[in-house]
Every structure is written in structure tokens, then in C-alpha cells.
Design an enzyme around this catalytic site. Structure first.
Site, PDB file in Angstrom:
ATOM      1  N   ASP A  22       0.822  -1.211   0.000  1.00  0.00           N
ATOM      2  CA  ASP A  22       0.000   0.000   0.000  1.00  0.00           C
ATOM      3  C   ASP A  22       0.860   1.268   0.000  1.00  0.00           C
ATOM      4  O   ASP A  22       0.629   2.184   0.812  1.00  0.00           O
ATOM      5  CB  ASP A  22      -0.950   0.012   1.227  1.00  0.00           C
ATOM      6  CG  ASP A  22      -1.747  -1.263   1.369  1.00  0.00           C
ATOM      7  OD1 ASP A  22      -2.078  -1.872   0.339  1.00  0.00           O
ATOM      8  OD2 ASP A  22      -2.027  -1.679   2.513  1.00  0.00           O
ATOM      9  N   GLU A 179     -11.095   0.345  -4.007  1.00  0.00           N
ATOM     10  CA  GLU A 179     -10.418   0.820  -2.786  1.00  0.00           C
ATOM     11  C   GLU A 179      -9.174   1.606  -3.161  1.00  0.00           C
ATOM     12  O   GLU A 179      -8.918   1.859  -4.333  1.00  0.00           O
ATOM     13  CB  GLU A 179     -10.052  -0.378  -1.888  1.00  0.00           C
ATOM     14  CG  GLU A 179      -9.191  -1.419  -2.577  1.00  0.00           C
ATOM     15  CD  GLU A 179      -9.062  -2.720  -1.794  1.00  0.00           C
ATOM     16  OE1 GLU A 179      -9.849  -2.951  -0.858  1.00  0.00           O
ATOM     17  OE2 GLU A 179      -8.170  -3.511  -2.126  1.00  0.00           O
TER      18      GLU A 179
HETATM   19  C1  6LW Z   1      -5.817  -2.109   1.991  1.00  0.00           C
HETATM   20  C2  6LW Z   1      -6.415  -2.179   0.660  1.00  0.00           C
HETATM   21  C3  6LW Z   1      -5.553  -3.209   0.085  1.00  0.00           C
HETATM   22  O1  6LW Z   1      -6.540  -1.416   2.922  1.00  0.00           O
HETATM   23  O2  6LW Z   1      -5.313  -4.125   1.036  1.00  0.00           O
HETATM   24  O3  6LW Z   1      -4.316  -3.868  -1.716  1.00  0.00           O
HETATM   25  C4  6LW Z   1      -5.714  -3.585   2.273  1.00  0.00           C
HETATM   26  N1  6LW Z   1      -5.048  -3.094  -1.065  1.00  0.00           N
HETATM   27  O4  6LW Z   1      -6.397  -1.000  -0.057  1.00  0.00           O
HETATM   28  C5  6LW Z   1      -4.731  -3.899   3.337  1.00  0.00           C
HETATM   29  O5  6LW Z   1      -3.427  -3.641   2.898  1.00  0.00           O
END
Ligand code: 6LW
Length: 503
Positions: A22, A179
């Protein structure tokens, strides 16, 4: 200190190997800063600096005090700190992040120097959800955008929300897990960058644009404009990206990806790592080709960073920022001050199975590597471990006169081997090496544990398939951490070596 140093870093991807997911990046003048998620480990949120986007050095951890980072024992592995966003605005660095532990939520920190100290948290009780982003428009309005994807205006000085959260744009039809949003003003448009498809093999990066930070947003016709899904590329799970512009005007993206190894379905053992990719703009949309294992050399002089010494002799009063502990680091459990030149660990949880284990380690950052330590178990019991989480770990530990190799995989616990040793300090060792291809079921690597004899030769106690310490088996969001622990009493460590071997 031994003479041996790690080899000078080359221009290879990942640019920050090991469990560093991230990534969020910002540039101030000629300096780049980057942060990553840290989950159940303390201190939290590693902070990196670079002058060339390729070579990064860890300058600290943003959350290094219990008042900033509460990781309760009820919380299991892969809880805690998720997906920070780092920005520079109005002469200050801003860091917004979710602590998913009960009662924590979204937190905002500021600093004038990203190496720290970072402020106490400003709490954002009105911002519900993970992956918060911060962006300021020309009027100074601060927009907080979160996974889902939705958005709310906030007062970043108080954490107060101004108005109700509004849904924005959720990526492709039926795409899972929209996300990791980041909002940017680039030229005439506001761009909303997101990840979609989940953080596994289906991961991808999509983008939309509009003329206002609050939308409406028009999706890019080529979404997801970056994904390695369904390819046989060595780098997989590409997603969760952040954009940054270099001083020469070129654009770059940092993102997470993994390196699965072995037969089918492939196991990645180092967690999600930070990669770099060049970005071109075509018709006002970003274009990123394959995220390569070897990066094209950027158009500016590279600025290598000092290599990490193999040995930590525990001569400093504080541990270097690479050392992370499970949940907290209380001086009564972990100190270099009790016995000069030694790290002293005093047990709390009786084993690596416990959520309150006294364990301090560093991320495994290389596919092939060795680790060694000289341990004096005194009246206690402790040793060297590879930890994926509390349910997946291998270890070698010493107690007076005995050394044992242990493994836990899910509900199964076993003593793999044991032998007697003379009382007093003993050198324990671990070698991680790729498993030679056998058939479609070949594991990613083999972990060999043993004892160093007084004449320096290594006596193997046992070797285990590394797949059981991979994310595909264990689940979750972290990666392997190699380190030291105390299972009973007080245990002293003279030094710890971590040495990459040609990966
Ligand atoms: C994070 C989300 C993700 O909150 O995994 O790959 C989660 N992305 O954006 C935890 O790292």
C-alpha cells in the site's frame, strides 16, 4: 562489526522489497517520501526517503509511541494499520490512515520532518471505512476520499466532517473491492485513481476524471489501465497505486505487487512489495505497460543509498527503524540497556502462537537469504523465528543445554528436531533458498534451520517447505518477518545477522 556489507542495490523492481504494501508517495523539491501499511507491528508505518525514486532508505516509522498506535491483544494478525496516504501541503506533511482495531478508526498525523516526530493523532470519527485519502482544492477545502468509493469534506485540524459522505465512483461494473482511492489535480482535470479486483491475482488500477474534486467522474476507456491478471508475468497482484511527478515533468507510479514462486498456484512469501513504474499520458489518460522486474533507468543520475550492514551488534541504545515488534515494545520486555551490547528480551506470551509474544524482527526482503544469531538463553528459552502470523511460523530456540526446531502451521504444532548443546551462548542459523523445480507442486522455497558448531560449521536440524509461511496458505495482508523472541524468562542476544544471497 564484521567487514561484510550487503551488495550495492541495482535498478531492480521491487524498489522496496519485502512486506511493504500500500505505498503512498509524495515529492518535495528533489526529495521523495513514501509510507506503507504495517498492520500488527510496532512501531508502525515505515517512512522512506529517496532522491531518485529507485533507491530508498528507511528514515523512521511515523507511529513510534503508544499514544499514536494502539494495537490491542484482542486484535489478530493483519489487523491494525491499513493503507496510509502521505501528502505535503502548506509546509507540512500529512498522513492519514486507518487503524482497524476496535475503537480506533481513521487517524490523521502531521510532521514538519517526515523522519519524525509525528504529531499525536487527530481522530476522524465521521469518516467510516478504510484507505482514506487527502486532497486540497484551490479554495483550501480538504477532501477525504475512502474505499467504496465515497468522499466527505473534513477540517483536517479538528478531524470534523463537514457534510455527509457521498458516493463517488466504484470502478468497473461488478468489480470487487473498489479501494485505495487517491485524488489529484493534474492539468485541467481532477483524477480519481483507485484499485479494484481485490488485492490478489485479480488486482488492478483504474482511473476516472472530472472537472471538480467531488465529481462527476468519467471513467478512463481503458480501465483497468494497469493489471497483470491472467498473465504469466513474474510480477503479479499489481494494484494499490499512487502517482508522483518527477522534477523533470515525467510521471511515475508506486504500487504494490507480489512475486509468486514454485509450482501451481504459486506462493508469495515476502508479502506485498513496493514496485515502481513509469507512466505516460495519452489523450489525458495514464498508460502503464508491464510492471517489470528490471526498471528502465530514469533520465536523472541515480543516488544510491548506504547499504545496510549484515550485522546488528545491538551496540546502540535504540533499535534501528527496520526492527519491528508484535503490537508494542515495552522496555521491560525489549531493551539493549540491560546488558551492554546485547538485546535482552523478557517473555510475556509463552510462544510465537500468542498474540502478545515478545518478538522483534525485520522483514524478509530477499528470496534467498541467511539469518544467524548468538543467543544466551540464561535461565530462559528463546531463539530465531520466521513469523508470518501467530498461526504460521517456524523457529529454532535454545534453552539451557538444548536446541529445538519448532513449526506451527494452522492448527498443527510440532517439534521438528532437537539436540543437546553445551550450556551457555549458542549460534542459531536459518537459510532460505529457492526449492529446485520438481513438479507442478514444487514449493516456493526451503527454510533450513541449524546450529553453528564452535569450529564454524553448520549442523542442520531440519528443513521445511516455505509454502506454509506464504500468504496463499496463511491468508492476510502481511509477509514474513525474521527475528528474535523470548518464550520463557529472560534471553540475551549478542548479535543478529541478516544477509541476502544473490536474489
Ligand atoms: C488495503 C487495501 C488493500 O486497505 O489491502 O491492496 C488492504 N489493497 O487498499 C490492506 O493492505
Amino acid at each position: 562489526m564484521p567487514e561484510k556489507q550487503l551488495p550495492t542495490a541495482a535498478v531492480t523492481n521491487p524498489v522496496i522489497p519485502g512486506f511493504h504494501p500500500d505505498p503512498s508517495v509524495c515529492r518535495v523539491g528533489d526529495d521523495y517520501y513514501l509510507v506503507c501499511s504495517s498492520f500488527e507491528y510496532f512501531p508502525g508505518i515505515p517512512v522512506f526517503h529517496s532522491r531518485d525514486l529507485v533507491h530508498w532508505t528507511q528514515i523512521g516509522n511515523a507511529l513510534d509511541r503508544p499514544s499514536q498506535l494502539r494495537l490491542p491483544t484482542e486484535m489478530s494478525s493483519s489487523g491494525g494499520i491499513y493503507a496510509p496516504t502521505l501528502r505535503h501541503h502548506d509546509g507540512r506533511f500529512w498522513l492519514i490512515v486507518t487503524n482497524v482495531a476496535e475503537g480506533e478508526g481513521n487517524l490523521l498525523f502531521t510532521a514538519t520532518d517526515p523522519a519524525g516526530p509525528w504529531s499525536e493523532p487527530v481522530r476522524l470519527p465521521g469518516v467510516k471505512g478504510i484507505d482514506p485519502d487527502l486532497a486540497w482544492d484551490e479554495d483550501g477545502t480538504c477532501w477525504c476520499t475512502i474505499a467504496g468509493v465515497s468522499q466527505v469534506r473534513i477540517d483536517p485540524s479538528t478531524g470534523e466532517t463537514l457534510g455527509e459522505p457521498r458516493p463517488l465512483w466504484s470502478g468497473g461494473v461488478d468489480a470487487m473491492a473498489p479501494e485505495a482511492p487517491h485524488l489529484y489535480r493534474i492539468g485541467a482535470y481532477w483524477y480519481l485513481l483507485i484499485a479494484e479486483g481485490g488485492t490478489e491475482r485479480g488486482h488492478g488500477v483504474s482511473i476516472a476524471r472530472g472537472t471538480s474534486p467531488s465529481g462527476p467522474f468519467e471513467p478512463c476507456p481503458h480501465n483497468p489501465f494497469l493489471t497483470h491478471r491472467g498473465t504469466n508475468r513474474p510480477v503479479q497482484n499489481t494494484g494499490h497505486a499512487d502517482l508522483v511527478q518527477a522534477p523533470d515533468g515525467s510521471w511515475w507510479m508506486v504500487l504494490l505487487a507480489v512475486r509468486p514462486r514454485g509450482g501451481t498456484p504459486g506462493w508469495h512469501v515476502l508479502g506485498r512489495e513496493t514496485f515502481l513504474a513509469p507512466v505516460e499520458w495519452v489523450d489525458g489518460w495514464p498508460v502503464v505497460g508491464e510492471v517489470p522486474s528490471e526498471l528502465p533507468v530514469p533520465a536523472w543520475p541515480l543516488v544510491p543509498v548506504p547499504t545496510e550492514p549484515v550485522r546488528d551488534d545491538f551496540d546502540l541504545s535504540e533499535l534501528r527503524p527496520q526492527w519491528i515488534s508484535v503490537r508494542d515494545r515495552l522496555v521491560e520486555h525489549c531493551t539493549t540497556k540491560e546488558r551492554a551490547g546485547w538485546l535482552t528480551l523478557s517473555a510475556r506470551g509463552a510462544s510465537l502462537d500468542e498474540r502478545d509474544v515478545v518478538f522483534v524482527g525485520r522483514r524478509q526482503q530477499h528470496l534467498t537469504c541467511e539469518a544467524r544469531t548468538r543467543v544466551d538463553p540464561a535461565e530462559g528459552r528463546g531463539g530465531l523465528a520466521v513469523r508470518l502470523d501467530e498461526e504460521h511460523h517456524y523457529a529454532i530456540e535454545a534453552s539451557a543445554g538444548e536446541v529445538r526446531m519448532l513449526a506451527r502451521v494452522g492448527p498443527l504444532r510440532t517439534v521438528v528436531a532437537s539436540r543437546s548443546v553445551p550450556a551457555g551462548p549458542v549460534v542459531l542459523g536459518l537459510r532460505v533458498s529457492p526449492t529446485p523445480a520438481r513438479d507442478a507442486r514444487t514449493g516456493p522455497d526451503t527454510l533450513t534451520f541449524g546450529v553453528e558448531e564452535p569450529d564454524g560449521t553448520f549442523t542442520e536440524l531440519g528443513a521445511l517447505d516455505g509454502r506454509y509461511l506464504s500468504t496463499e496458505v496463511a491468508g492476510g495482508f502481511t509477509g514474513r518477518v525474521i527475528g528474535l523472541y523470548a518464550g520463557a524468562g529472560t534471553v540475551h542476544f549478542d548479535w543478529f545477522d541478516y544477509e541476502p544471497l544473490g536474489s
